[in-house]
Design a protein around this motif. Sequence first.
Motif, PDB file in Angstrom:
ATOM      1  N   TYR A  87       0.838  -1.200   0.000  1.00  0.00           N
ATOM      2  CA  TYR A  87       0.000   0.000   0.000  1.00  0.00           C
ATOM      3  C   TYR A  87       0.871   1.246   0.000  1.00  0.00           C
ATOM      4  O   TYR A  87       1.891   1.290   0.676  1.00  0.00           O
ATOM      5  CB  TYR A  87      -0.936  -0.010   1.211  1.00  0.00           C
ATOM      6  CG  TYR A  87      -2.068  -0.984   1.034  1.00  0.00           C
ATOM      7  CD1 TYR A  87      -3.276  -0.564   0.485  1.00  0.00           C
ATOM      8  CD2 TYR A  87      -1.929  -2.318   1.374  1.00  0.00           C
ATOM      9  CE1 TYR A  87      -4.318  -1.449   0.295  1.00  0.00           C
ATOM     10  CE2 TYR A  87      -2.967  -3.214   1.181  1.00  0.00           C
ATOM     11  CZ  TYR A  87      -4.160  -2.773   0.641  1.00  0.00           C
ATOM     12  OH  TYR A  87      -5.184  -3.651   0.441  1.00  0.00           O
ATOM     13  N   THR A  91      -3.441   3.296  -1.050  1.00  0.00           N
ATOM     14  CA  THR A  91      -3.922   2.415  -2.110  1.00  0.00           C
ATOM     15  C   THR A  91      -2.919   1.332  -2.489  1.00  0.00           C
ATOM     16  O   THR A  91      -1.716   1.513  -2.323  1.00  0.00           O
ATOM     17  CB  THR A  91      -4.280   3.239  -3.364  1.00  0.00           C
ATOM     18  OG1 THR A  91      -4.779   2.363  -4.372  1.00  0.00           O
ATOM     19  CG2 THR A  91      -3.069   3.992  -3.899  1.00  0.00           C
ATOM     20  N   ASP A 111     -10.307   3.873  -1.001  1.00  0.00           N
ATOM     21  CA  ASP A 111      -8.883   4.238  -0.974  1.00  0.00           C
ATOM     22  C   ASP A 111      -8.646   5.596  -0.315  1.00  0.00           C
ATOM     23  O   ASP A 111      -7.539   5.905   0.092  1.00  0.00           O
ATOM     24  CB  ASP A 111      -8.307   4.294  -2.399  1.00  0.00           C
ATOM     25  CG  ASP A 111      -8.339   2.935  -3.077  1.00  0.00           C
ATOM     26  OD1 ASP A 111      -8.355   1.920  -2.358  1.00  0.00           O
ATOM     27  OD2 ASP A 111      -8.360   2.896  -4.322  1.00  0.00           O
ATOM     28  N   THR A 125      -4.830   9.531   0.214  1.00  0.00           N
ATOM     29  CA  THR A 125      -5.265   8.168  -0.077  1.00  0.00           C
ATOM     30  C   THR A 125      -4.221   7.157   0.387  1.00  0.00           C
ATOM     31  O   THR A 125      -3.049   7.489   0.573  1.00  0.00           O
ATOM     32  CB  THR A 125      -5.474   7.965  -1.598  1.00  0.00           C
ATOM     33  OG1 THR A 125      -4.225   8.153  -2.269  1.00  0.00           O
ATOM     34  CG2 THR A 125      -6.497   8.932  -2.156  1.00  0.00           C
ATOM     35  N   THR A 170      -6.931   4.497  -8.138  1.00  0.00           N
ATOM     36  CA  THR A 170      -7.206   5.606  -7.220  1.00  0.00           C
ATOM     37  C   THR A 170      -7.161   6.942  -7.945  1.00  0.00           C
ATOM     38  O   THR A 170      -8.057   7.776  -7.774  1.00  0.00           O
ATOM     39  CB  THR A 170      -6.206   5.589  -6.058  1.00  0.00           C
ATOM     40  OG1 THR A 170      -6.277   4.316  -5.430  1.00  0.00           O
ATOM     41  CG2 THR A 170      -6.523   6.660  -5.038  1.00  0.00           C
TER      42      THR A 170
END
Length: 190
Positions: free
Chosen positions: A25, A46, A180, A44, A52
């Motif tokens: 991530y 993601t 996200d 975010t 995203t």
Amino acid sequence: ANNMPNDTIDRGIKKAAGADSADSYEHATYEGYGPNGVAIIVETLTDNKNRTASNVRNAFTKGYGSIGTQGCVSFMFDQKGQIIIDKEELEDECGEMDADELMMTALDAGAEDFNEEEDSFEILTAPDDFSAVREALEKAGIPMVEAQVAMVPQTYVDLTDEKDVKNLQRTLDLLDEDDDVTDVWTNWNE
């Protein structure tokens, strides 16, 4: 009991724990403008940056806003520790604690600023002092509605046109629905 091999069980446990997983991530921040020049920062986390970026761009487009380059609106915000205390909750928990007493507790712990709103108190700190101030308030038994390091706008933008409000709300709703997206900051004076 179901004759499942130990390997399969171990693999399932490792995958759930995040070990040995191909998913990594990443944090990504997007900045842009909503209707009437409202500044928006989207943070975010993601495992797929392309998905995203597409979702965030789509949210801006559907609300008639636009994504800008990194730093295009963040200069209009200060990163601050922000603690919100509900006046009613404070009264329920701490009885007759007055605003001056609360302010002194916060300032003694290292807070930078203390604001009284209609139904709440806002305490602002430098990001580095945030934990110390939050812990001091917890020790004093003060209930907090919100405690986070936030992007606090230096100035706010008013929206008077109903259409602009609707468009901005649409962008914010779409961002809110995206799994996200972790945080959204705006300088809209709601």
